[in-house]
Scaffold this active site. Structure first.
Site, PDB file in Angstrom:
ATOM      1  N   HIS A  97      -1.215  -5.267  -1.728  1.00  7.56           N
ATOM      2  CA  HIS A  97      -0.405  -4.323  -0.962  1.00  7.56           C
ATOM      3  C   HIS A  97       0.774  -5.035  -0.329  1.00  7.56           C
ATOM      4  O   HIS A  97       0.619  -5.832   0.599  1.00  7.56           O
ATOM      5  CB  HIS A  97      -1.268  -3.674   0.127  1.00  7.56           C
ATOM      6  CG  HIS A  97      -0.746  -2.367   0.621  1.00  7.56           C
ATOM      7  ND1 HIS A  97       0.525  -2.208   1.132  1.00  7.56           N
ATOM      8  CD2 HIS A  97      -1.326  -1.141   0.679  1.00  7.56           C
ATOM      9  CE1 HIS A  97       0.696  -0.953   1.484  1.00  7.56           C
ATOM     10  NE2 HIS A  97      -0.400  -0.272   1.219  1.00  7.56           N
ATOM     11  N   GLY A  98       1.983  -4.744  -0.809  1.00 12.19           N
ATOM     12  CA  GLY A  98       3.186  -5.280  -0.192  1.00 12.19           C
ATOM     13  C   GLY A  98       3.462  -4.611   1.140  1.00 12.19           C
ATOM     14  O   GLY A  98       2.790  -3.651   1.528  1.00 12.19           O
TER      15      GLY A  98
END
Length: 275
Positions: A97-98
């Site tokens: 997850h950026g």
């Protein structure tokens, strides 16, 4: 108001307007034209889905075309391994997850356009409380998802996307792409129960597009606050036009004797190494 002063300011910034703003208008028009043509390239898919009985299918395809075009235009986005995703049948995509998961938006758009599949996405519960997002969550199949409901969806042959790190990983991971899954192995338990293939997904440079503002020692306090209340308080910044590329890895091998903890650990190791 001092009119003479305002005239002087206008005279002063006129070269800036001529040199920067006017060419910028031309660039906006050129990029807008490129964006339109890229969307138009998918017109045959839009015509097909608009004739279907699903009232939201056409909207999904149109928005997918927009996001696909924007990803290409702003980030030069590429996706490697799309052919690995089955055209039908259950599968789970597990991704890092950026700070802002624009890479996942672009990947989901390509899956809609090229695989004609609507992915079920496990989203953080706070997303459903954001004003104006309810319909967006519904149309793009974002769900809170208990383990039992996820198993049922996979047994029905659905494609599922999940980020074990979630918002915590988005806010508190760093430029080294540190995995922050902790002891979260729920996705692995779901995959084992449904006997579904698990595909690790990772995007190169996604941390260079957006970041969160961390203020020294306050970072640890904010971590504790988030763990207690599950509210993201850190402001993101960025949207830098850096090149990003998503890699979909091969399914992680496992058998009936594999524990959820072992499967989760193997996915986390592969997730940041497939790039």
């Amino acid at each position: 108001m001092d009119l003479d002063y305002m005239r002087w300011v206008l005279w002063l910034i006129t070269p800036v307007i001529i040199v920067l703003l006017l060419p910028l208008i031309i660039m906006i028009l050129l990029y807008g034209s490129a964006l339109f043509l890229t969307i138009h390239k998918h017109r045959h898919r839009l015509y097909e889905v608009l004739e279907s009985r699903d009232v939201w299918e056409g909207a999904r395809c149109a928005l997918a075309s927009f996001w696909d075009a924007w990803g290409w235009l702003w980030h030069g986005y590429e996706l490697e391994g799309l052919e690995k995703i089955p055209d039908r049948g259950s599968a789970m995509l597990v991704y890092y997850h950026g700070a802002i998961p624009v890479d996942f938006y672009y990947m989901a758009a390509k899956i809609i356009l090229h695989k004609r599949r609507n992915m079920k996405v496990i989203g953080d519960r706070f997303l459903f409380k954001v004003p104006g997002w309810k319909l967006l969550m519904e149309v793009f199949n974002v769900i809170p998802g208990s383990q039992d409901s996820c198993v049922e969806l996979l047994n029905q042959g659905e494609l599922m996307g999940v980020s074990p790190g979630g918002v915590r990983e988005a806010m508190f991971s760093d430029e080294n792409y540190t995995i922050l899954w902790g002891r979260r192995s729920g996705f692995a338990k779901v995959a084992l129960r449904a006997n579904a293939p698990v595909y690790p997904v990772f995007t190169m440079n996604v941390r260079e597009t957006f970041r969160y503002l961390h203020i020294g020692f306050f970072k640890s306090l904010l971590k504790k606050f988030y763990d207690m209340y599950k509210l993201p308080l850190l402001p993101p910044y960025g949207n830098f036009p850096v090149y990003i590329k998503t890699f979909i890895g091969d399914p992680v091998p496992y058998n009936s004797d594999t524990s959820a903890e072992v499967l989760a650990s193997e996915v986390s190791v592969i997730d940041v190494s497939i790039s």
